[in-house]
Design a protein around this motif. Structure first.
Motif, mmCIF file in Angstrom:
data_model
loop_
_atom_site.group_PDB
_atom_site.id
_atom_site.type_symbol
_atom_site.label_atom_id
_atom_site.label_comp_id
_atom_site.label_asym_id
_atom_site.label_seq_id
_atom_site.Cartn_x
_atom_site.Cartn_y
_atom_site.Cartn_z
ATOM 1 N N ASN A 19 0.820 -1.174 -0.025
ATOM 2 C CA ASN A 19 -0.093 -0.040 -0.139
ATOM 3 C C ASN A 19 0.957 1.242 0.065
ATOM 4 O OD1 ASN A 19 -2.689 -1.251 0.047
ATOM 5 N ND2 ASN A 19 -2.749 -1.423 2.272
ATOM 6 N N ASP A 20 0.308 2.211 -0.850
ATOM 7 C CA ASP A 20 1.016 3.428 -0.831
ATOM 8 C C ASP A 20 0.801 4.392 0.363
ATOM 9 O OD1 ASP A 20 2.438 5.871 -2.491
ATOM 10 O OD2 ASP A 20 0.798 6.624 -1.692
ATOM 11 N N GLY A 21 1.652 4.677 1.281
ATOM 12 C CA GLY A 21 1.754 5.411 2.640
ATOM 13 C C GLY A 21 1.136 6.841 2.186
ATOM 14 N N TYR A 24 -2.939 6.083 1.808
ATOM 15 C CA TYR A 24 -3.345 5.414 2.926
ATOM 16 C C TYR A 24 -3.830 6.670 3.788
ATOM 17 C CZ TYR A 24 -3.728 3.112 7.359
ATOM 18 O OH TYR A 24 -4.262 2.608 8.625
ATOM 19 N N ARG A 25 -2.670 7.660 3.910
ATOM 20 C CA ARG A 25 -3.087 8.648 4.787
ATOM 21 C C ARG A 25 -4.296 9.446 4.372
ATOM 22 N NH1 ARG A 25 2.252 7.794 5.486
ATOM 23 N NH2 ARG A 25 2.837 9.373 3.759
ATOM 24 N N TRP A 28 -7.700 7.102 4.859
ATOM 25 C CA TRP A 28 -7.920 6.819 6.332
ATOM 26 C C TRP A 28 -8.961 7.680 6.831
ATOM 27 C CZ3 TRP A 28 -7.941 2.481 8.891
ATOM 28 C CH2 TRP A 28 -8.179 2.501 10.194
ATOM 29 N N ARG A 37 -14.104 2.394 12.140
ATOM 30 C CA ARG A 37 -12.991 2.009 11.289
ATOM 31 C C ARG A 37 -12.109 1.144 12.145
ATOM 32 N NH1 ARG A 37 -10.783 7.644 10.097
ATOM 33 N NH2 ARG A 37 -9.685 7.987 12.071
ATOM 34 N N PHE A 40 -6.077 -1.623 9.807
ATOM 35 C CA PHE A 40 -5.655 -2.766 8.738
ATOM 36 C C PHE A 40 -4.840 -3.745 9.395
ATOM 37 C CE2 PHE A 40 -6.617 0.712 5.412
ATOM 38 C CZ PHE A 40 -7.769 0.319 5.505
ATOM 39 N N ARG A 42 -1.785 -6.044 9.226
ATOM 40 C CA ARG A 42 -0.653 -6.224 8.007
ATOM 41 C C ARG A 42 -0.973 -7.817 7.807
ATOM 42 N NH1 ARG A 42 4.112 -2.664 8.223
ATOM 43 N NH2 ARG A 42 3.406 -0.705 9.182
ATOM 44 N N LEU A 59 -3.911 1.308 -3.028
ATOM 45 C CA LEU A 59 -4.316 1.046 -1.934
ATOM 46 C C LEU A 59 -5.281 -0.083 -1.780
ATOM 47 C CD1 LEU A 59 -4.340 1.909 1.467
ATOM 48 C CD2 LEU A 59 -6.192 3.443 0.738
ATOM 49 N N MET A 61 -7.523 -2.593 0.443
ATOM 50 C CA MET A 61 -8.218 -2.789 1.675
ATOM 51 C C MET A 61 -9.354 -3.538 1.499
ATOM 52 S SD MET A 61 -9.614 0.771 2.703
ATOM 53 C CE MET A 61 -9.683 1.760 1.367
#
Length: 83
Positions: A19-21, A24-25, A28, A37, A40, A42, A59, A61
């Motif tokens: 996942n691309d950080g 994700y930020r 989220w 929520r 996730f 790992r 991403l 999920m």
């Protein structure tokens, strides 16, 4: 065990899903408040989706529904479908 030989061959077929950080930020906070929520877990998975991540930020999920008061959790419907 004289006379026994073993050959092991590893074939690189699927890349890992990463996942691309930054993505994700961004996503989220859009998923609701902290009660709606769950973090996730790992996992090391191999999935066709990983090939997208080699070329674009991605991403991966799982989405589902739940009623924590009744301790009822519903998995996404695609897990039950047979294609």
């Amino acid at each position: 065990m004289d006379g026994v030989s073993v050959e092991v061959k590893f074939i690189d077929m699927y890349p890992p899903v990463v996942n691309d950080g930054a993505l994700y930020r961004k996503v989220w906070p859009l998923l609701g408040d902290d009660k709606a929520r769950a973090p996730f877990k790992r996992q090391m998975i191999a999935e066709d989706f990983a090939f997208y991540g080699k070329y674009r930020p991605s991403l991966f999920m799982g989405l589902g529904t739940a009623n924590p008061e009744k301790r009822v959790y519903q998995r996404p419907p695609h897990q039950y479908l047979q294609f």
